[in-house]
Write a protein that holds these residues in place. Structure first.
Motif, PDB file in Angstrom:
ATOM      1  N   ALA A   1     121.392  93.586 -84.908  1.00 45.58           N
ATOM      2  CA  ALA A   1     122.504  93.232 -85.779  1.00 45.58           C
ATOM      3  C   ALA A   1     123.587  94.288 -85.690  1.00 45.58           C
ATOM      4  O   ALA A   1     123.336  95.434 -85.312  1.00 45.58           O
ATOM      5  CB  ALA A   1     122.016  93.098 -87.226  1.00 45.58           C
ATOM      6  N   ARG A   2     124.811  93.886 -86.062  1.00 44.14           N
ATOM      7  CA  ARG A   2     125.896  94.859 -86.110  1.00 44.14           C
ATOM      8  C   ARG A   2     125.664  95.883 -87.215  1.00 44.14           C
ATOM      9  O   ARG A   2     126.031  97.047 -87.093  1.00 44.14           O
ATOM     10  CB  ARG A   2     127.228  94.138 -86.345  1.00 44.14           C
ATOM     11  N   SER A   3     125.063  95.403 -88.325  1.00 48.28           N
ATOM     12  CA  SER A   3     124.791  96.289 -89.455  1.00 48.28           C
ATOM     13  C   SER A   3     123.400  95.999 -89.996  1.00 48.28           C
ATOM     14  O   SER A   3     122.933  94.852 -89.963  1.00 48.28           O
ATOM     15  CB  SER A   3     125.816  96.089 -90.575  1.00 48.28           C
ATOM     16  N   VAL A   4     122.753  97.040 -90.496  1.00 44.66           N
ATOM     17  CA  VAL A   4     121.435  96.913 -91.126  1.00 44.66           C
ATOM     18  C   VAL A   4     121.520  97.524 -92.519  1.00 44.66           C
ATOM     19  O   VAL A   4     122.096  98.602 -92.701  1.00 44.66           O
ATOM     20  CB  VAL A   4     120.341  97.638 -90.307  1.00 44.66           C
ATOM     21  N   VAL A   5     120.966  96.820 -93.485  1.00 45.74           N
ATOM     22  CA  VAL A   5     120.920  97.319 -94.856  1.00 45.74           C
ATOM     23  C   VAL A   5     119.463  97.507 -95.248  1.00 45.74           C
ATOM     24  O   VAL A   5     118.673  96.561 -95.218  1.00 45.74           O
ATOM     25  CB  VAL A   5     121.609  96.344 -95.836  1.00 45.74           C
ATOM     26  N   LEU A   6     119.110  98.733 -95.607  1.00 46.98           N
ATOM     27  CA  LEU A   6     117.782  99.010 -96.150  1.00 46.98           C
ATOM     28  C   LEU A   6     117.882  98.922 -97.671  1.00 46.98           C
ATOM     29  O   LEU A   6     118.415  99.825 -98.311  1.00 46.98           O
ATOM     30  CB  LEU A   6     117.303 100.400 -95.727  1.00 46.98           C
ATOM     31  N   ALA A   7     117.427  97.812 -98.214  1.00 39.91           N
ATOM     32  CA  ALA A   7     117.401  97.646 -99.666  1.00 39.91           C
ATOM     33  C   ALA A   7     116.147  98.353-100.142  1.00 39.91           C
ATOM     34  O   ALA A   7     115.110  97.757-100.388  1.00 39.91           O
ATOM     35  CB  ALA A   7     117.392  96.170-100.039  1.00 39.91           C
TER      36      ALA A   7
ATOM     37  N   ARG B   1     122.788 105.922 -93.592  1.00 42.20           N
ATOM     38  CA  ARG B   1     121.784 106.628 -92.799  1.00 42.20           C
ATOM     39  C   ARG B   1     122.317 106.973 -91.423  1.00 42.20           C
ATOM     40  O   ARG B   1     122.066 108.048 -90.889  1.00 42.20           O
ATOM     41  CB  ARG B   1     120.518 105.777 -92.659  1.00 42.20           C
ATOM     42  N   ASP B   2     123.035 106.031 -90.808  1.00 42.12           N
ATOM     43  CA  ASP B   2     123.731 106.280 -89.552  1.00 42.12           C
ATOM     44  C   ASP B   2     124.920 105.326 -89.499  1.00 42.12           C
ATOM     45  O   ASP B   2     125.227 104.653 -90.472  1.00 42.12           O
ATOM     46  CB  ASP B   2     122.797 106.116 -88.332  1.00 42.12           C
ATOM     47  N   ASP B   3     125.590 105.265 -88.353  1.00 40.79           N
ATOM     48  CA  ASP B   3     126.838 104.498 -88.303  1.00 40.79           C
ATOM     49  C   ASP B   3     126.634 102.999 -88.455  1.00 40.79           C
ATOM     50  O   ASP B   3     127.596 102.253 -88.667  1.00 40.79           O
ATOM     51  CB  ASP B   3     127.602 104.800 -87.005  1.00 40.79           C
ATOM     52  N   ARG B   4     125.383 102.523 -88.376  1.00 39.52           N
ATOM     53  CA  ARG B   4     125.128 101.085 -88.495  1.00 39.52           C
ATOM     54  C   ARG B   4     124.122 100.740 -89.591  1.00 39.52           C
ATOM     55  O   ARG B   4     123.774  99.569 -89.750  1.00 39.52           O
ATOM     56  CB  ARG B   4     124.633 100.533 -87.141  1.00 39.52           C
ATOM     57  N   THR B   5     123.679 101.742 -90.321  1.00 36.70           N
ATOM     58  CA  THR B   5     122.617 101.496 -91.306  1.00 36.70           C
ATOM     59  C   THR B   5     122.984 102.045 -92.673  1.00 36.70           C
ATOM     60  O   THR B   5     123.341 103.222 -92.801  1.00 36.70           O
ATOM     61  CB  THR B   5     121.285 102.150 -90.850  1.00 36.70           C
ATOM     62  N   LEU B   6     122.899 101.201 -93.685  1.00 36.97           N
ATOM     63  CA  LEU B   6     123.152 101.583 -95.067  1.00 36.97           C
ATOM     64  C   LEU B   6     121.862 101.492 -95.881  1.00 36.97           C
ATOM     65  O   LEU B   6     120.989 100.673 -95.593  1.00 36.97           O
ATOM     66  CB  LEU B   6     124.199 100.658 -95.697  1.00 36.97           C
ATOM     67  N   ILE B   7     121.774 102.327 -96.913  1.00 34.07           N
ATOM     68  CA  ILE B   7     120.645 102.289 -97.843  1.00 34.07           C
ATOM     69  C   ILE B   7     121.188 101.926 -99.224  1.00 34.07           C
ATOM     70  O   ILE B   7     122.201 102.465 -99.672  1.00 34.07           O
ATOM     71  CB  ILE B   7     119.926 103.649 -97.925  1.00 34.07           C
TER      72      ILE B   7
END
Length: 395
Positions: A231-237, A363-369
């Motif tokens: 994916a372009r972006s990953v979200v860690l909920a 977390r990085d340029d493509r991953t949000l928490i």
């Protein structure tokens, strides 16, 4: 060669934060897949059917005053069953009731005659003013504001312990101030179908893959035992099970043990929350849930939850029964145990300084928490964090 299932955004975790995030993104036209390790949506917010009873996973309530709630669901479709705007307090000389004069001005006379409201109660206003300027452990803030007397000792602190799941007074005074204001604004209740109704309503129309635990997340790729995703972006909920995926999501948690009892005769006349102002036993909060939401129990039966804090030690069934008998003033020996929930990760701790602006972590340029561990340990905190993650991706 590994084949990837591709989408715009991958959301790991179908708790409230993940579902709120996914819903907003889908509404804005994004292709979103939600991966969930459990067999149902909701994370820590869920319910079970046990012998005709609805038992939420731990003692939970939903406050319609949460600002983000109306953004994510039509609140009217939850079928909220409100609790009375009153607290029953077990004291050494009997059971007293404190009502909320913000909704019932005539309740003030009864509150004054209860003996729970004294001159020292005026310090509660000073506490709100102090919390706006200085963040510190809330018990210290109570002391500095000179909030003293039975309103603090027998009502506010015991009630708060059931909300923030700690009774040492270490939680952020700013966060406690925010919580108390919301309880004054809204009338908490439970959905007729149980707390699971909220995540199930949030999940409608979403592509949620259940029973799909994630083993690795690396810059836009997510691996599971059943396949890989890109994916372009990953979200860690991020919930309590995500620490291996996001080390920075490791936080301190407060734990609880909740007993659910069934009885034929209700031990109270309504569903008002009961606390023990004497603080003599393991039960922090209890009520007769079925008097607010009859759907929680079969006809002719009643359901009584009892919340205990594990930081005090693991409460035994007999100790809880004995304490409930004192709180309600009725025998409890014949009550049937419907369920017991041991939840070591009930809510994240909120220590000062409480950062009211922190909602999402990168977390990085493509991953949000995101999640309630971002600082606001509440249903509102989870929903707001999920929405903030979606907005960050959309931006």
């Amino acid at each position: 060669m590994t084949e990837f299932t591709e989408c715009d955004v991958l959301v790991v975790g179908a708790g409230l934060a993940g579902l709120a995030c996914a819903q907003r993104l889908v509404d804005r036209g994004r292709d979103v897949i939600v991966l969930e390790s459990a067999d149902r949506v909701g994370g820590r917010v869920t319910s079970d059917d046990v012998d005709g009873f609805i038992v939420d996973r731990g003692f939970q309530v939903l406050n319609p005053a949460y600002p983000s709630l109306a953004e994510v669901v039509p609140v009217g479709r939850l079928g909220l069953r409100p609790f009375p705007r009153a607290i029953a307090v077990r004291r050494t000389d009997g059971l007293s009731t404190l009502k909320a004069p913000t909704r019932d001005p005539f309740a003030l006379a009864g509150d004054l005659s209860s003996g729970l409201v004294t001159l020292g109660s005026a310090g509660l206003g000073a506490f709100f003013a102090r919390a706006a300027a200085v963040d510190e452990p809330y018990r210290r803030a109570f002391d500095v504001a000179r909030f003293t007397g039975p309103l603090r000792d027998e009502v506010v602190e015991p009630f708060l312990a059931g909300v923030i799941c700690e009774d040492q007074g270490a939680t952020s005074s700013r966060f406690v101030s925010w919580l108390l204001r919301l309880f004054a604004q809204g009338t908490p209740g439970v959905p007729a179908r149980g707390m699971r109704a909220l995540p199930e309503l949030l999940a409608r129309g979403l592509d949620v893959r259940l029973n799909t635990p994630v083993t690795e997340v690396a810059s836009g790729t997510v691996r599971t035992d059943g396949g890989a995703f890109a994916a372009r972006s990953v979200v860690l909920a991020a919930g309590p099970g995500c620490a291996h995926l996001a080390p920075s999501a490791s936080v301190e948690w407060h734990g609880t043990r909740t007993f659910w009892f069934a009885c034929d005769a209700a031990p109270a006349s309504d569903a008002r929350i009961h606390v023990d102002g004497r603080r003599t036993g393991p039960v922090t909060t209890t009520c007769v849930t079925s008097l607010a939401a009859p759907s929680y129990a079969p006809d002719g039966r009643h359901l009584v939850p009892a919340l205990t804090l594990t930081e005090r030690g693991v409460a035994s069934e007999q100790d809880v029964r004995s304490h409930l008998a004192e709180i309600y003033g009725v025998p409890t020996d014949g009550w049937e145990v419907v369920a017991v929930h041991d939840l070591p990760h009930t809510v994240p701790a909120v220590r000062p300084p409480y950062d009211t602006g922190r909602r999402v972590e990168r977390r990085d340029d493509r991953t949000l928490i995101c999640g309630d561990l971002m600082g606001n340990a509440s249903t509102e905190g989870a929903l707001a964090s999920g929405l903030a993650a979606a907005d960050a991706i959309l931006a």
